[in-house]
Design a protein around this motif. Structure first.
Motif, mmCIF file in Angstrom:
data_model
loop_
_atom_site.group_PDB
_atom_site.id
_atom_site.type_symbol
_atom_site.label_atom_id
_atom_site.label_comp_id
_atom_site.label_asym_id
_atom_site.label_seq_id
_atom_site.Cartn_x
_atom_site.Cartn_y
_atom_site.Cartn_z
ATOM 1 N N THR A 105 0.846 -1.199 0.000
ATOM 2 C CA THR A 105 0.000 0.000 0.000
ATOM 3 C C THR A 105 0.876 1.241 0.000
ATOM 4 O O THR A 105 1.943 1.252 0.629
ATOM 5 C CB THR A 105 -0.949 0.025 1.216
ATOM 6 O OG1 THR A 105 -1.660 1.277 1.240
ATOM 7 C CG2 THR A 105 -0.186 -0.126 2.514
ATOM 8 N N HIS A 107 0.000 4.059 1.300
ATOM 9 C CA HIS A 107 -0.414 4.970 2.364
ATOM 10 C C HIS A 107 0.653 5.153 3.444
ATOM 11 O O HIS A 107 0.509 6.022 4.305
ATOM 12 C CB HIS A 107 -1.728 4.487 2.979
ATOM 13 C CG HIS A 107 -2.879 4.537 2.019
ATOM 14 N ND1 HIS A 107 -3.371 5.717 1.512
ATOM 15 C CD2 HIS A 107 -3.611 3.547 1.452
ATOM 16 C CE1 HIS A 107 -4.366 5.456 0.685
ATOM 17 N NE2 HIS A 107 -4.525 4.149 0.628
ATOM 18 N N TYR A 110 2.557 8.823 4.111
ATOM 19 C CA TYR A 110 2.187 9.926 4.993
ATOM 20 C C TYR A 110 3.120 10.031 6.202
ATOM 21 O O TYR A 110 3.294 11.113 6.759
ATOM 22 C CB TYR A 110 0.746 9.766 5.479
ATOM 23 C CG TYR A 110 -0.265 9.682 4.364
ATOM 24 C CD1 TYR A 110 -0.465 10.769 3.507
ATOM 25 C CD2 TYR A 110 -0.995 8.525 4.134
ATOM 26 C CE1 TYR A 110 -1.377 10.686 2.469
ATOM 27 C CE2 TYR A 110 -1.910 8.438 3.105
ATOM 28 C CZ TYR A 110 -2.092 9.527 2.279
ATOM 29 O OH TYR A 110 -2.987 9.446 1.239
ATOM 30 N N VAL A 299 -4.265 2.907 8.143
ATOM 31 C CA VAL A 299 -4.121 1.932 7.064
ATOM 32 C C VAL A 299 -5.441 1.202 6.824
ATOM 33 O O VAL A 299 -5.883 1.029 5.678
ATOM 34 C CB VAL A 299 -3.000 0.917 7.383
ATOM 35 C CG1 VAL A 299 -3.037 -0.252 6.399
ATOM 36 C CG2 VAL A 299 -1.642 1.598 7.325
ATOM 37 N N ALA A 302 -8.063 3.667 5.238
ATOM 38 C CA ALA A 302 -7.765 3.940 3.833
ATOM 39 C C ALA A 302 -8.029 2.704 2.975
ATOM 40 O O ALA A 302 -8.533 2.796 1.848
ATOM 41 C CB ALA A 302 -6.312 4.383 3.687
ATOM 42 N N SER A 396 -2.303 11.462 -1.291
ATOM 43 C CA SER A 396 -0.866 11.512 -0.999
ATOM 44 C C SER A 396 -0.215 12.743 -1.612
ATOM 45 O O SER A 396 0.697 13.346 -1.014
ATOM 46 C CB SER A 396 -0.178 10.240 -1.511
ATOM 47 O OG SER A 396 -0.322 10.121 -2.912
#
Length: 443
Positions: A105, A107, A110, A299, A302, A396
């Motif tokens: 992933t 994510h 961040y 996580v 998302a 993002s």
């Protein structure tokens, strides 16, 4: 009628993009309802396998996050960045790419982006250079991660059609090609914009005492945080699960037999789901993770948004395409038959709209097979399923702009003249070019 149906499909995607979050998923479902009840179309196939793989991957990544293993990985990355600060324009994208490759992933970006911004500013490097490339690299890595739903879809599609390419064959091409694209983008980024000490926006902010104090007082370091021993243990368990997936993908003979009469083994879709859920269970049991903490982390949230989005988007697209295939196929068949690599532009354009590599692959991949695009060519052009940097509305990218307190990373006045356009285009098309070359030489 096809033009009206296409307009409804695009309108549903547009409204979903405006809503954000779960928007594209729920408006995709609305679009399916309109096409079925209003125009008599038969509902297409929902991407169940892709959704289950995402759910399994999110479960494993959420367990890793809850065990604080993700923090330990970020600490390792930060040590590397702070040890070689002058190389941050190259190391930053490599770190975010590597994290996505490993976890499946994007994510995780961040957590690491504020650190990249901090290292760049303190070194006197224009933060836009590593930050923009790092944001792009974090999403590019999905097209080469064995844990991503996009790669899982390609592997399972090959297996279902009896195409002999394994997960190892796919990763050999996609990992090497995307790394080349990433390094090419990072090299060009070293020349982007004025140096930090000459940038007018940065100088303006530093002249303001309040903004200067905010910029200089910001410390994004995670190095001082104490982590439990279970954090490292969870990372070991997670990577063991990853290695199992790669091994079973490369060696089909090691999988259980699904049909004794034919000798057919269990498909990679099921293997990935079993491996990731088992990995999550092992982390929870061996690292004393509170299962409730898994669903509270970013996580998991998302990931669930991604499941809903892909559900609606891919279902809507499949409904439109399958009901109009007799019209769509002849229109582009001759062009694609002569120059199969041109299908990369179809992937590219759809990805701009749907903001998901897995959804893009699920939407257009079946059409590529029906048009006779060679499997090796499909692997070579696969990085083109990532193009949603083109319109800078992905979380993002927006977050990266906010992380850069110097103001060098920005969305341009004319929307498309933004910080992510150049590294994004370089990453995509260098990766596609190298991928096609590698596919012709290796596969």
């Amino acid at each position: 009628m096809i033009w009206i149906e296409l307009a409804i499909t695009l309108l549903a995607l547009y409204l979903g993009a405006r809503i954000g979050g779960l928007g594209m998923g729920i408006t995709g479902g609305l679009g399916v309802a309109v096409l079925c009840f209003g125009f008599g179309l038969s509902p297409g196939s929902a991407p169940i396998s892709v959704m289950l793989i995402i759910l399994a991957a999110v479960s494993a990544a959420s367990a890793l996050e809850a065990a604080r293993g993700m923090e330990w990985l970020v600490q390792l990355s930060e040590r590397l960045l702070r040890r070689y600060p002058k190389a941050v324009t190259f190391l930053g994208p490599l770190v975010t790419y590597g994290m996505t490759l490993s976890v499946g992933t994007g994510h995780t970006v961040y957590v690491i982006q504020p650190i990249i911004a901090d290292v760049a500013r303190k070194t006197g490097i224009r933060p836009e250079r590593p930050l923009a490339a790092s944001s792009v690299a974090s999403q590019l890595g999905i097209t080469a991660s064995p844990l991503s739903a996009a790669i899982a879809w390609l592997v399972t599609s090959f297996e279902d059609r009896g195409i002999p390419y394994t997960l190892g064959d796919i990763l050999t091409v996609t990992v090497l090609s995307t790394l080349c694209g990433l390094l090419a983008a990072a090299t060009l980024q070293t020349f982007v914009g004025k140096d930090l000490d000459k940038d007018p926006e940065y100088l303006r902010r530093m002249a303001d005492p309040k903004l200067r104090a905010e910029i200089e007082g910001h410390d994004a370091s995670l190095l001082g945080r104490e982590l439990p021993a279970a954090a490292k243990r969870s990372v070991g368990i997670f990577f063991l699960g990853l290695l199992c997936i790669v091994f079973l993908g490369m060696v089909p003979e090691a999988r259980p037999v699904a049909d004794a009469a034919t000798g057919k083994v269990v498909g990679m879709g099921s293997i990935i789901q079993m491996s990731l859920l088992s990995t999550a269970a092992a982390i929870v049991l061996l690292c004393q993770v509170d299962a409730k903490a898994m669903v509270a982390g970013p996580v998991f949230k998302a990931g669930m948004s991604a499941v809903v989005a892909i559900f609606g988007i891919a279902w809507l697209a499949d409904t439109f395409v399958t009901n109009n295939l007799e019209i769509i196929k002849p229109a582009i068949e001759e062009m694609v038959t002569q120059y199969q690599w041109l299908f990369a532009f179809a992937f590219f354009l759809v990805s701009i709209i749907v903001n998901s590599q897995a959804a893009t692959a699920r939407m257009l991949g079946p059409l590529a097979f029906q048009l006779g695009v060679a499997p090796a060519t499909l692997i070579g052009i696969y990085p083109s399923i990532y193009a949603y940097y083109f319109i800078p509305n992905y979380p993002s990218d927006l977050a990266t702009v906010n992380f850069d307190r110097t103001g060098t990373t920005r969305i341009g006045k004319y929307l498309l003249n933004h910080s992510f356009m150049l590294p994004g285009l370089i990453c995509t098309w260098v990766s596609v070019g190298v991928g096609l070359l590698l596919a012709s030489l290796i596969l």
